[in-house]
Design a protein around this motif. Structure first.
Motif, short mmCIF file in Angstrom:
data_model
loop_
_atom_site.label_atom_id
_atom_site.label_comp_id
_atom_site.label_asym_id
_atom_site.label_seq_id
_atom_site.Cartn_x
_atom_site.Cartn_y
_atom_site.Cartn_z
N ALA A 162 1.75 7.26 58.88
CA ALA A 162 0.79 7.23 59.99
C ALA A 162 -0.57 7.78 59.54
CB ALA A 162 1.33 8.05 61.16
N ALA A 163 -0.56 8.85 58.74
CA ALA A 163 -1.82 9.44 58.25
C ALA A 163 -2.53 8.46 57.31
CB ALA A 163 -1.54 10.75 57.53
N ALA A 164 -1.77 7.77 56.47
CA ALA A 164 -2.34 6.80 55.55
C ALA A 164 -2.99 5.65 56.32
CB ALA A 164 -1.26 6.27 54.60
N LYS A 165 -2.29 5.18 57.35
CA LYS A 165 -2.84 4.08 58.15
C LYS A 165 -4.11 4.52 58.87
CE LYS A 165 -1.44 0.46 61.28
NZ LYS A 165 -0.36 -0.18 61.99
N ALA A 166 -4.15 5.76 59.36
CA ALA A 166 -5.33 6.29 60.04
C ALA A 166 -6.53 6.35 59.10
CB ALA A 166 -5.03 7.66 60.62
N ILE A 167 -6.29 6.77 57.85
CA ILE A 167 -7.38 6.85 56.87
C ILE A 167 -7.93 5.45 56.58
CG2 ILE A 167 -7.87 7.29 54.42
CD1 ILE A 167 -6.06 9.75 54.68
N LEU A 168 -7.05 4.48 56.42
CA LEU A 168 -7.49 3.10 56.15
C LEU A 168 -8.27 2.53 57.33
CD1 LEU A 168 -4.45 1.58 54.23
CD2 LEU A 168 -6.67 2.25 53.30
N GLU A 169 -7.82 2.83 58.55
CA GLU A 169 -8.52 2.34 59.74
C GLU A 169 -9.93 2.95 59.82
OE1 GLU A 169 -5.75 3.37 62.81
OE2 GLU A 169 -4.65 1.48 62.59
N GLU A 170 -10.03 4.23 59.49
CA GLU A 170 -11.34 4.90 59.49
C GLU A 170 -12.26 4.29 58.43
OE1 GLU A 170 -13.27 9.37 58.97
OE2 GLU A 170 -11.08 9.14 59.02
N LEU A 171 -11.71 4.04 57.24
CA LEU A 171 -12.50 3.42 56.17
C LEU A 171 -12.96 2.02 56.58
CD1 LEU A 171 -10.97 4.26 52.69
CD2 LEU A 171 -13.38 4.26 53.29
N LEU A 172 -12.09 1.25 57.22
CA LEU A 172 -12.48 -0.09 57.67
C LEU A 172 -13.62 -0.03 58.68
CD1 LEU A 172 -9.02 -1.88 58.03
CD2 LEU A 172 -10.79 -2.31 56.32
N ARG A 173 -13.57 0.96 59.58
CA ARG A 173 -14.67 1.12 60.54
C ARG A 173 -15.98 1.46 59.82
NH1 ARG A 173 -10.79 3.67 63.67
NH2 ARG A 173 -11.40 5.72 62.90
N GLY A 207 6.98 1.17 51.78
CA GLY A 207 7.54 2.11 50.83
C GLY A 207 6.64 3.26 50.45
N LYS A 208 6.01 3.15 49.29
CA LYS A 208 5.25 4.28 48.73
C LYS A 208 3.75 4.12 48.86
CE LYS A 208 8.86 5.50 45.54
NZ LYS A 208 9.16 6.18 44.33
N GLN A 209 3.27 3.08 49.57
CA GLN A 209 1.83 2.94 49.71
C GLN A 209 1.45 2.13 50.96
OE1 GLN A 209 0.58 0.95 46.12
NE2 GLN A 209 0.64 -1.05 47.06
N ALA A 210 0.21 2.36 51.38
CA ALA A 210 -0.40 1.57 52.45
C ALA A 210 -1.66 0.98 51.83
CB ALA A 210 -0.74 2.46 53.64
N ASP A 211 -1.91 -0.31 52.09
CA ASP A 211 -3.10 -0.92 51.48
C ASP A 211 -3.70 -1.97 52.38
OD1 ASP A 211 -1.13 -2.82 51.21
OD2 ASP A 211 -1.69 -3.40 49.18
N VAL A 212 -4.98 -2.26 52.08
CA VAL A 212 -5.71 -3.32 52.77
C VAL A 212 -6.79 -3.81 51.82
CG1 VAL A 212 -7.38 -1.75 53.86
CG2 VAL A 212 -6.91 -3.94 54.91
N GLN A 213 -7.04 -5.13 51.86
CA GLN A 213 -8.09 -5.71 51.02
C GLN A 213 -9.30 -5.99 51.89
OE1 GLN A 213 -6.94 -9.16 48.80
NE2 GLN A 213 -9.01 -9.57 48.12
N VAL A 214 -10.48 -5.56 51.41
CA VAL A 214 -11.73 -5.76 52.13
C VAL A 214 -12.58 -6.73 51.33
CG1 VAL A 214 -13.76 -4.64 53.12
CG2 VAL A 214 -11.60 -3.41 53.02
N ILE A 215 -13.04 -7.81 51.97
CA ILE A 215 -13.88 -8.79 51.29
C ILE A 215 -15.32 -8.65 51.82
CG2 ILE A 215 -12.05 -10.44 50.76
CD1 ILE A 215 -12.83 -12.02 53.23
N PRO A 216 -16.31 -8.89 50.98
CA PRO A 216 -17.70 -8.76 51.41
C PRO A 216 -18.08 -9.80 52.45
CG PRO A 216 -17.61 -9.58 49.15
CD PRO A 216 -16.22 -9.28 49.56
N THR A 217 -18.98 -9.44 53.36
CA THR A 217 -19.44 -10.40 54.38
C THR A 217 -20.66 -11.13 53.93
OG1 THR A 217 -20.61 -8.60 55.47
CG2 THR A 217 -18.48 -9.23 56.37
N VAL A 275 -6.02 1.54 48.54
CA VAL A 275 -4.60 1.89 48.44
C VAL A 275 -4.44 3.38 48.71
CG1 VAL A 275 -2.58 1.94 46.94
CG2 VAL A 275 -4.21 0.07 46.74
N VAL A 276 -3.54 3.72 49.65
CA VAL A 276 -3.21 5.12 49.94
C VAL A 276 -1.77 5.34 49.51
CG1 VAL A 276 -3.03 6.91 51.70
CG2 VAL A 276 -4.80 5.16 51.89
N LYS A 277 -1.56 6.28 48.56
CA LYS A 277 -0.21 6.60 48.09
C LYS A 277 0.49 7.46 49.14
CE LYS A 277 -0.53 4.51 44.20
NZ LYS A 277 0.26 3.35 43.93
#
Length: 157
Positions: free
Chosen positions: A120-131, A147-157, A111-113
């Motif tokens: 755009a900066a929050a989405k870029a950070i999440l994309e980098e973390l996903l990579r 609104g006030k946050q960008a988030d993504v859920q990562v599940i183990p492979t 979660v990025v507040k």
């Protein structure tokens, strides 16, 4: 898990140290065999007659039971919070936390507040973390920016 002399059944279905089937035998004989081999007689279930028992060390039996319990538990979702203006060292720390959580088999909610126009900066950070987390996990869905946050859920492979 019932060990040695606490097994009250008169007969047991015995499995040897190497997994070989030794058949049905009196409990006293199975206990004597366990003592001779310097292992424990471990009853895995008292629900059947005769109860299934194994010759193994008590420590190995407890460890095996703990692993079974861990497999049966649903995975948890653990949240890691970040900010869009995160510094490199803090980013590495959060990445290591996420890696550690994914290795244990739990999911991570990143979660990025956001305040103002930082979407755009929050989405870029999440994309980098996903990579960076790609070898250990994959996103459950896309990146949500609201609104006030960008988030993504990562599940183990």
């Amino acid at each position: 898990m019932i060990l040695n002399h606490k097994i009250k059944a008169s007969e047991v279905q015995l499995t040897g140290v190497d997994g070989e089937d030794l058949g049905i035998m009196p409990t006293s004989e199975a206990l004597a065999m366990a003592k001779r081999l310097k292992v424990d007689l471990v009853c895995t279930s008292m629900m059947s007659s005769p109860p299934p028992c194994r010759l193994m060390s008590a420590g190995a039996a407890k460890q095996e039971a703990g692993q079974e319990r861990k497999k049966n538990q649903p995975s948890k979702i653990k949240e890691i919070r970040l900010t869009p203006r995160i510094e490199e060292h803090d980013y590495e720390t959060k990445k290591q936390q996420a890696e550690r959580i994914l290795k244990t088999g739990d999911s991570v909610q990143l979660v990025v507040k956001i305040s103002g126009k930082e979407g755009a900066a929050a989405k870029a950070i999440l994309e980098e973390l996903l990579r960076d987390l790609k070898p250990l996990g994959r996103p459950n869905s896309g990146i949500h920016v609201s609104g006030k946050q960008a988030d993504v859920q990562v599940i183990p492979t």
